[in-house]
Enzyme design. Sequence first.
Site, PDB file in Angstrom:
ATOM      1  N   SER A 151      54.929  -0.373  -1.363  1.00 33.32           N
ATOM      2  CA  SER A 151      53.534   0.054  -1.560  1.00 33.32           C
ATOM      3  C   SER A 151      52.909  -0.722  -2.722  1.00 33.32           C
ATOM      4  O   SER A 151      51.714  -1.026  -2.694  1.00 33.32           O
ATOM      5  CB  SER A 151      53.458   1.557  -1.810  1.00 33.32           C
ATOM      6  OG  SER A 151      54.308   1.918  -2.874  1.00 33.32           O
ATOM      7  N   ASP A 203      58.760  -9.225  -1.402  1.00 37.14           N
ATOM      8  CA  ASP A 203      57.777  -8.206  -1.020  1.00 37.14           C
ATOM      9  C   ASP A 203      56.367  -8.788  -0.997  1.00 37.14           C
ATOM     10  O   ASP A 203      55.580  -8.509  -0.092  1.00 37.14           O
ATOM     11  CB  ASP A 203      57.822  -7.031  -1.997  1.00 37.14           C
ATOM     12  CG  ASP A 203      59.214  -6.443  -2.129  1.00 37.14           C
ATOM     13  OD1 ASP A 203      60.056  -6.722  -1.260  1.00 37.14           O
ATOM     14  OD2 ASP A 203      59.453  -5.720  -3.109  1.00 37.14           O
TER      15      ASP A 203
HETATM   16  C1  GLA Z   1      63.003  -4.922  -4.185  1.00 39.75           C
HETATM   17  C2  GLA Z   1      62.429  -6.140  -4.879  1.00 39.75           C
HETATM   18  C3  GLA Z   1      62.628  -7.376  -4.019  1.00 39.75           C
HETATM   19  C4  GLA Z   1      64.082  -7.517  -3.564  1.00 39.75           C
HETATM   20  C5  GLA Z   1      64.599  -6.207  -2.993  1.00 39.75           C
HETATM   21  C6  GLA Z   1      66.067  -6.248  -2.682  1.00 39.75           C
HETATM   22  O1  GLA Z   1      62.270  -4.638  -3.033  1.00 39.75           O
HETATM   23  O2  GLA Z   1      61.062  -5.964  -5.139  1.00 39.75           O
HETATM   24  O3  GLA Z   1      62.192  -8.516  -4.714  1.00 39.75           O
HETATM   25  O4  GLA Z   1      64.886  -7.975  -4.613  1.00 39.75           O
HETATM   26  O5  GLA Z   1      64.362  -5.108  -3.875  1.00 39.75           O
HETATM   27  O6  GLA Z   1      66.311  -7.115  -1.631  1.00 39.75           O
END
Ligand code: GLA
Length: 409
Positions: free
Chosen positions: A145, A190
């Site tokens: 989010s 993300d």
């Molecule tokens: C979170 C972080 C990502 C990644 C994941 C694990 O979502 O924001 O950058 O490291 O954990 O894969």
Amino acid sequence: MIEQGSSPEPTEAAVALYRATWGDEPLALASAPGRVNLIGEHTDYNDGFVLPMAIDRRTAVALGPSGGRSPHDGPGLGLVSAGHVGIVHIDGPPWTPRGDGSWANYPAGVIAGVERIRKDAGGDRIPPLRIAVASNVPIGAGLSSSAALEAATATGVLGLVGMDLPRKDVALVCQRAEHEFAGVHCGIMDQMASVMGDIILLDCRSLDVRNVALPDGVSVVILDSGIPRGLTSSAYNERRAQCERGVELIRAHGTDAHAHEVRALRDVTPDMLAGAAACLPETIYRRCRHVVTEDARVIEAADALARRDLGTVGMLLGESHASMRDDYEISLPEIDFLVACAAATPGCYGARLTGAGFGGAVIALVDADQAAVIASDVINRYCARTSRPGSALLVAADEGARVHPIAGG
Ligand code: GLA
């Protein structure tokens, strides 16, 4: 509980909230999706590979200049969210994070980043703004989010001030906001997933992407454990530090001829890791083994999806989960149960923990015709066994961050 679709429409809700708050029309509107990761966990900050899918749950941001015309305008940014009570003010420019860990730090960090790029190019500061946010991305379930809020804000601000940035740069601005304004040292997955949209095989070193599609008749179910996960928790940063330590030790003591060239775990082959095993503490060795094997699984999974080999994809999801559970140690007994339940259900090809871990959600790749039945069956068994408020979400891939016309403006 099973949720499907994406109502209410966050774009309309953001515009309505803007009008209700300031009695005025916004001048820009943008939205960006949450994401789920199909495979490739904790590989992004090791310069490795990930396979995230942007989902049809979005955050929308309506923006306009704050000209002091309303009694609700402060001197800097004024931010409202449908999910929080009251207007949050951030003084500036220059923009700095609030010390109270407010949600408003994410958009403020993005505005600071866009402003930095604009000023470097000889442009003006970003003027004080009003920002109204509405979202149907579940919070705290590991569906990014915060990245959706960052990507929607970046896209909206760029639209408002008439600036064009390559998508990768937009994602980097968002990641930097997360590092500097939220204090979370996340990788780039993300933000790239939310900006680019759809399903991408992402090389987190070069930021090159390849689009990947799910075979017809296959869909993704998100099984939320109901156990909130805290990304700011020390465990995430501890895993990162263990990977960096592994790289240092492999460079210094690895027996492979190329060991001294290693810059990140992405450069470590299974043979190289085996050759360095004797010089790595046992825990560091297992952390490295997760990342090295996970990178290989991501590439294999993308290839297997392309040739519709769902048996192989399902097997890789299961191996990924076992590696996170045993080597990276980011699962929980409840999550293991959820994965085992899903994987044993007819019509499910495979399941694994998704996201940072220590709570959050599991993804299951399922036969689309049976998705709703599988979801309710697994969640009912999970809730009965754990007494946790588990829930399921049926999701589809969605487009990346974009601007929208403002209806009725
Ligand atoms: C979170 C972080 C990502 C990644 C994941 C694990 O979502 O924001 O950058 O490291 O954990 O894969």
